[in-house]
Design a protein around this motif. Structure first.
Motif, mmCIF file in Angstrom:
data_model
loop_
_atom_site.group_PDB
_atom_site.id
_atom_site.type_symbol
_atom_site.label_atom_id
_atom_site.label_comp_id
_atom_site.label_asym_id
_atom_site.label_seq_id
_atom_site.Cartn_x
_atom_site.Cartn_y
_atom_site.Cartn_z
ATOM 1 N N ASN A 61 46.348 21.881 1.921
ATOM 2 C CA ASN A 61 46.267 21.499 3.380
ATOM 3 C C ASN A 61 44.921 20.540 3.259
ATOM 4 O O ASN A 61 44.201 21.293 3.879
ATOM 5 C CB ASN A 61 46.286 22.628 4.176
ATOM 6 N N LYS A 69 43.768 18.509 7.461
ATOM 7 C CA LYS A 69 44.194 19.646 8.621
ATOM 8 C C LYS A 69 44.485 18.959 9.813
ATOM 9 O O LYS A 69 43.683 18.452 10.575
ATOM 10 C CB LYS A 69 42.889 20.473 8.654
ATOM 11 N N GLU A 76 50.945 22.648 8.268
ATOM 12 C CA GLU A 76 50.598 22.999 6.771
ATOM 13 C C GLU A 76 51.633 21.995 6.000
ATOM 14 O O GLU A 76 52.689 21.641 6.516
ATOM 15 C CB GLU A 76 50.686 24.419 6.650
#
Length: 280
Positions: A221, A224, A264
């Motif tokens: 990830n 973000k 995600e």
């Protein structure tokens, strides 16, 4: 340890199909090998079940070397794959009856097992009249007949309808609670996400990365982001920065937000980043 693999390799001619594979699988764990067709998933199963012999490295299943598996070993192992042979000219019940006698299993189990895989109403039908999905369900029933301690599933729900897939997933979770270990190969990221304790991202005979779904999602990830649906039906897709955080705080204080979700990466996205190819 249910399965232990150390530096396992296998080549066909000049092509290396499995390359220095290492993995440990605990009892009662569902491990998922997630990768596209041709990645080496089926070859891995054949090596671990003694159908093929590796060029180098070692593997044990339930403490026994996979190159020395015997009848007693196979009474504790189940295998479901596309090429699992069925007796086409007899019915579904009699197919299971043959294997119940070989494995010394109580034949009273057969009707309830066929019901669990959605074949109760077809148990007296000749297998040659079955669809591909029905045959796959019968292969699964046969593999479950002797309550194996380790079950290898090679694309087990491929070609099945959603309702049958749900029932098979439910059955797998019940067996897991009873201590069965599953080695699942699939290119279906939804199936892997739903069932697996750990996921191996597998490509060209190599584990590219491995972990829980949460671990893999957090690891990759890098960007973000958060997706916000406002009460006026406007959608915002924001990178999390000090500036956007202030904006989000303002929207919250003004009660403008309907829903908000972090973004995600999916297993498909992670696999694409690692290999440059998709899972199909």
């Amino acid at each position: 340890m249910a399965i232990q693999v150390n530096n396992l390799s296998k080549s066909f001619g000049t092509k290396k199909v499995i390359n220095d594979l290492c993995i440990s699988i605990e009892e009662g764990e569902i491990i998922g090998f997630l990768g596209p067709s041709g990645a080496g998933k089926t070859t891995t199963i054949k090596l671990l079940t003694g159908q093929l012999r590796q060029d180098s490295g070692t593997a044990t299943i339930l403490g026994r070397d996979t190159t020395t598996l015997n009848h007693e070993s196979y009474q504790q192992i189940g295998i479901v794959s596309d090429n699992s042979g069925l007796y086409e000219n007899i019915n579904a019940y009699d197919n299971l009856l043959v294997f119940a006698k070989i494995l010394d299993v109580d034949v009273k189990k057969i009707p309830s097992l066929l019901e669990k895989v959605g074949l109760k109403d077809d148990m007296k039908k000749q297998v040659k009249k079955f669809s591909r999905g029905m045959k796959q369900r019968l292969v699964l029933a046969r593999a479950l007949l002797h309550n194996p301690k380790v079950l290898f599933l090679d694309e087990p729900t491929s070609g099945l309808d959603p309702s049958t897939t749900i029932e098979i997933h439910k059955l797998m979770m019940e067996m897991k609670e009873g201590g069965t270990t599953f080695f699942l190969t699939t290119h279906d990221m939804t199936e892997a996400s739903k069932l697996c304790d750990r996921i191996c991202l597998f490509n060209e005979g190599v584990i590219m990365d491995m972990g829980t779904l949460e671990e893999l999602s957090l690891k990759y990830n890098k960007e973000k982001r958060v997706k916000i649906l406002l009460k006026n039906n406007e959608t915002l897709d924001l990178e999390l920065t000090p500036e956007s955080s202030e904006k989000i705080a303002k929207l919250i204080s003004e009660d403008q937000i309907e829903t908000m979700h972090t973004q995600e990466p999916t297993l498909e996205t992670i696999f694409l980043k690692l290999t440059g190819r998709g899972l199909q």
